[in-house]
Scaffold this motif. Structure first.
Motif, PDB file in Angstrom:
ATOM      1  N   UNK A 252     -78.095   2.423 -61.692  1.00  0.00           N
ATOM      2  CA  UNK A 252     -77.476   3.745 -61.837  1.00  0.00           C
ATOM      3  C   UNK A 252     -76.421   3.771 -62.932  1.00  0.00           C
ATOM      4  N   UNK A 253     -75.719   2.663 -63.132  1.00  0.00           N
ATOM      5  CA  UNK A 253     -74.666   2.637 -64.140  1.00  0.00           C
ATOM      6  C   UNK A 253     -75.223   2.984 -65.521  1.00  0.00           C
ATOM      7  N   UNK A 254     -76.412   2.467 -65.839  1.00  0.00           N
ATOM      8  CA  UNK A 254     -77.015   2.758 -67.134  1.00  0.00           C
ATOM      9  C   UNK A 254     -77.854   4.036 -67.113  1.00  0.00           C
ATOM     10  N   UNK A 255     -78.539   4.288 -65.985  1.00  0.00           N
ATOM     11  CA  UNK A 255     -79.310   5.521 -65.881  1.00  0.00           C
ATOM     12  C   UNK A 255     -78.392   6.731 -65.934  1.00  0.00           C
ATOM     13  N   UNK A 256     -77.174   6.577 -65.457  1.00  0.00           N
ATOM     14  CA  UNK A 256     -76.228   7.690 -65.423  1.00  0.00           C
ATOM     15  C   UNK A 256     -75.918   8.224 -66.819  1.00  0.00           C
ATOM     16  N   UNK A 336     -85.911  -0.648 -71.326  1.00  0.00           N
ATOM     17  CA  UNK A 336     -86.240  -0.526 -69.910  1.00  0.00           C
ATOM     18  C   UNK A 336     -85.427  -1.494 -69.064  1.00  0.00           C
ATOM     19  N   UNK A 337     -85.221  -2.710 -69.532  1.00  0.00           N
ATOM     20  CA  UNK A 337     -84.530  -3.710 -68.724  1.00  0.00           C
ATOM     21  C   UNK A 337     -83.116  -3.271 -68.365  1.00  0.00           C
ATOM     22  N   UNK A 338     -82.506  -2.409 -69.181  1.00  0.00           N
ATOM     23  CA  UNK A 338     -81.148  -1.960 -68.882  1.00  0.00           C
ATOM     24  C   UNK A 338     -81.116  -0.852 -67.835  1.00  0.00           C
ATOM     25  N   UNK A 339     -82.271  -0.250 -67.565  1.00  0.00           N
ATOM     26  CA  UNK A 339     -82.333   0.838 -66.587  1.00  0.00           C
ATOM     27  C   UNK A 339     -82.788   0.324 -65.226  1.00  0.00           C
ATOM     28  N   UNK A 340     -83.328  -0.870 -65.211  1.00  0.00           N
ATOM     29  CA  UNK A 340     -83.848  -1.464 -63.983  1.00  0.00           C
ATOM     30  C   UNK A 340     -82.751  -2.219 -63.240  1.00  0.00           C
ATOM     31  N   UNK A 341     -82.729  -2.068 -61.912  1.00  0.00           N
ATOM     32  CA  UNK A 341     -81.860  -2.886 -61.078  1.00  0.00           C
ATOM     33  C   UNK A 341     -82.638  -4.148 -60.728  1.00  0.00           C
TER      34      UNK A 341
END
Length: 489
Positions: A252-256, A336-341
């Motif tokens: 969520x931190x990056x998706x936000x 993508x890797x930054x949006x994945x938990x």
């Protein structure tokens, strides 16, 4: 003593007189902050000052602007506006109110621009008379002027023609629609009076202006023609789930950054309303395409070339090219890797009733009924034996945490895991839902493919993940069992 007292009094008087002198001098030299070289003159000050419009602003109900290639007709109408109102009990309920807005059939109107037209018209007082019998209107740009016609409730109409700017750039050439004389009008009023045709179009991208990231529920992002990810809000307010190209929780931190940026996105200007040459803007084959749902409304945003500090943009369903600030889109190259938990499965211990851990040829069964308050009557059972000791309960929870802390360290979406799992974690929620996490060895000996309910998550983790000193599952098991053995001795 009296002598010195008189001297002091005289000194004070002298200082006061000097201060008064400089104060008055300063007032003589002060500049009125409301006055400037471009102030609008009045008829009493300037014999060339002519009021261009004799209609009352509040009575004007129609404005027609004619440009070289188009005509725009604006009408003042009453419209019902939906809003939300908070009641005394704190409940928010829908409400409506009536407001007067300027409309046209061709597009959504920018209300601020129309209010500027009105301001420019009712305050248009000329500065200089230039020509009483002009023989060549092209010298003033008045052979092809922008004409602005105001009509009031009684049907009275007045027209002002706006030409080009003067050589100094301080004024524009203007004249009344029913007159011959050419005057100059201060620049800012002329530009208010005759905006460009694209300036009339609303720059609002959404159906409401007060949207936030909390109003977004779905998002799909394509870059260079390929899917980066699809995600949806699984549980408000912050539980986002990625569904493609893998099924996993979102970081969520990056998706936000996406959610905040898109929900607050605004256009800085309308660039074009004729979209027969999208290639000029890079919108025939846009690099970025974002599909999302805001407040129940679906939007598709296409982003083309970046020019300076802005991207060219289009919203599906509108034949408009916008410019949007690039700073509000600084997440577009996020991988993508930054949006994945990278956590495989993280259920709360308070929502779990049972966890079976199969690892290293061993099978441990953790049963629990634990409250948020961590009360004494909470249930902790390890391999059939109830745990009462306080420290043992803490180590029980750490063992559980070691299981849910297992996380991937990289993505491999092309892999096709095969073989038998070396580690299996079977979670049962208090609601009875069963989730199985399995770790299948990678063929290169690096580590494991992470599986969830029989499906590959796309995550790969190294073997060292299980042996971390701080929260590794093996270390937390060792500490827990060692303490239980000490209790039995």
């Amino acid at each position: 003593m009296r002598k010195w007292r008189n001297v002091i009094v005289l000194g004070i008087v002298l200082v006061a007189l000097v201060a008064a002198y400089f104060l008055l001098k300063g007032q003589e030299n002060a500049v009125d902050p409301q006055a400037s070289a471009t102030s609008t003159p009045t008829a009493g000050e300037n014999p060339d000052a002519v009021k261009m419009l004799d209609l009352e602003r509040d009575n004007i109900v129609k404005i027609v602007l004619k440009y070289a290639d188009r005509e725009v007709v604006l009408n003042l109408e009453e419209r019902e506006v939906e809003t939300e109102v908070e009641q005394e009990d704190g409940k928010v309920v829908p409400s409506t109110y009536i407001e007067k807005v300027w409309v046209t059939d061709a597009f959504q109107v920018d209300q601020t621009t129309v209010n500027n037209i009105l301001y420019g018209g009712v305050n248009a007082v000329t500065r200089r008379l230039i020509d009483t019998e002009p023989s060549d209107l092209s010298a003033y740009g008045l052979d092809k002027p922008v004409t602005v016609t105001f009509t009031d409730k009684a049907g009275n109409s007045r027209t002002i023609e706006v030409g080009t700017s003067t050589p100094s750039g301080d004024d524009y050439y203007v004249r009344k629609g029913d007159g011959k004389e050419v005057y100059t009008l201060v620049r800012y009023l002329a530009e208010y009076l005759a905006p460009g045709p694209h300036d009339l179009i609303s720059r609002q991208l959404y159906h409401r202006q007060d949207l936030t990231e909390e109003d977004m529920t779905e998002l799909t992002f394509h870059r260079d023609g390929e899917l980066v990810f699809s995600a949806y809000l699984k549980k408000a307010p912050v539980d986002w789930q990625i569904t493609r190209p893998l099924e996993i929780s979102a970081n969520l931190q990056n998706l936000d950054r996406f959610l905040r940026g898109l929900s607050g996105l605004k256009a800085s200007r309308v660039v074009d309303d004729r979209t027969d040459n999208l290639a000029a803007y890079g919108l025939d084959n846009p690099r970025y395409v974002l599909e999302y749902t805001l407040d129940g409304q679906s939007y598709v945003l296409r982003l083309g070339n970046k020019v300076g500090s802005a991207y060219y943009a289009m919203m599906e369903g509108r034949n408009l090219v916008y410019a949007v600030n690039a700073d509000s889109l600084n997440y577009l190259d996020t991988p993508l890797r930054d949006v994945v938990l990278f956590m495989i499965y993280v259920p709360s211990i308070f929502d779990t009733s049972r966890l079976v851990i199969e690892i290293d040829g061993r099978r441990d069964v953790l049963e629990m009924d634990i409250s948020q308050e961590l009360a004494e009557d909470d249930v902790y059972i390890f391999n059939g034996k109830a745990i009462k000791d306080k420290e043992a309960r803490t180590l029980f929870r750490r063992y559980y945490q070691g299981a849910i802390a297992i996380s991937g360290d990289r993505l491999d979406l092309e892999a096709k895991p095969e073989g038998k799992a070396e580690v299996r974690l079977t979670y049962t929620s208090k609601a009875g839902e069963v989730t199985v996490v399995e770790l299948i060895p990678t063929p290169d000996g690096y580590g494991y493919y992470a599986m969830k309910n029989g499906r590959y998550t796309g995550l790969v983790l190294g073997k060292r993940e299980l042996d971390k000193e701080d929260k590794g599952i093996r270390k937390s098991y060792e500490n827990f069992v060692s303490y239980l053995n000490e209790l039995e001795e």
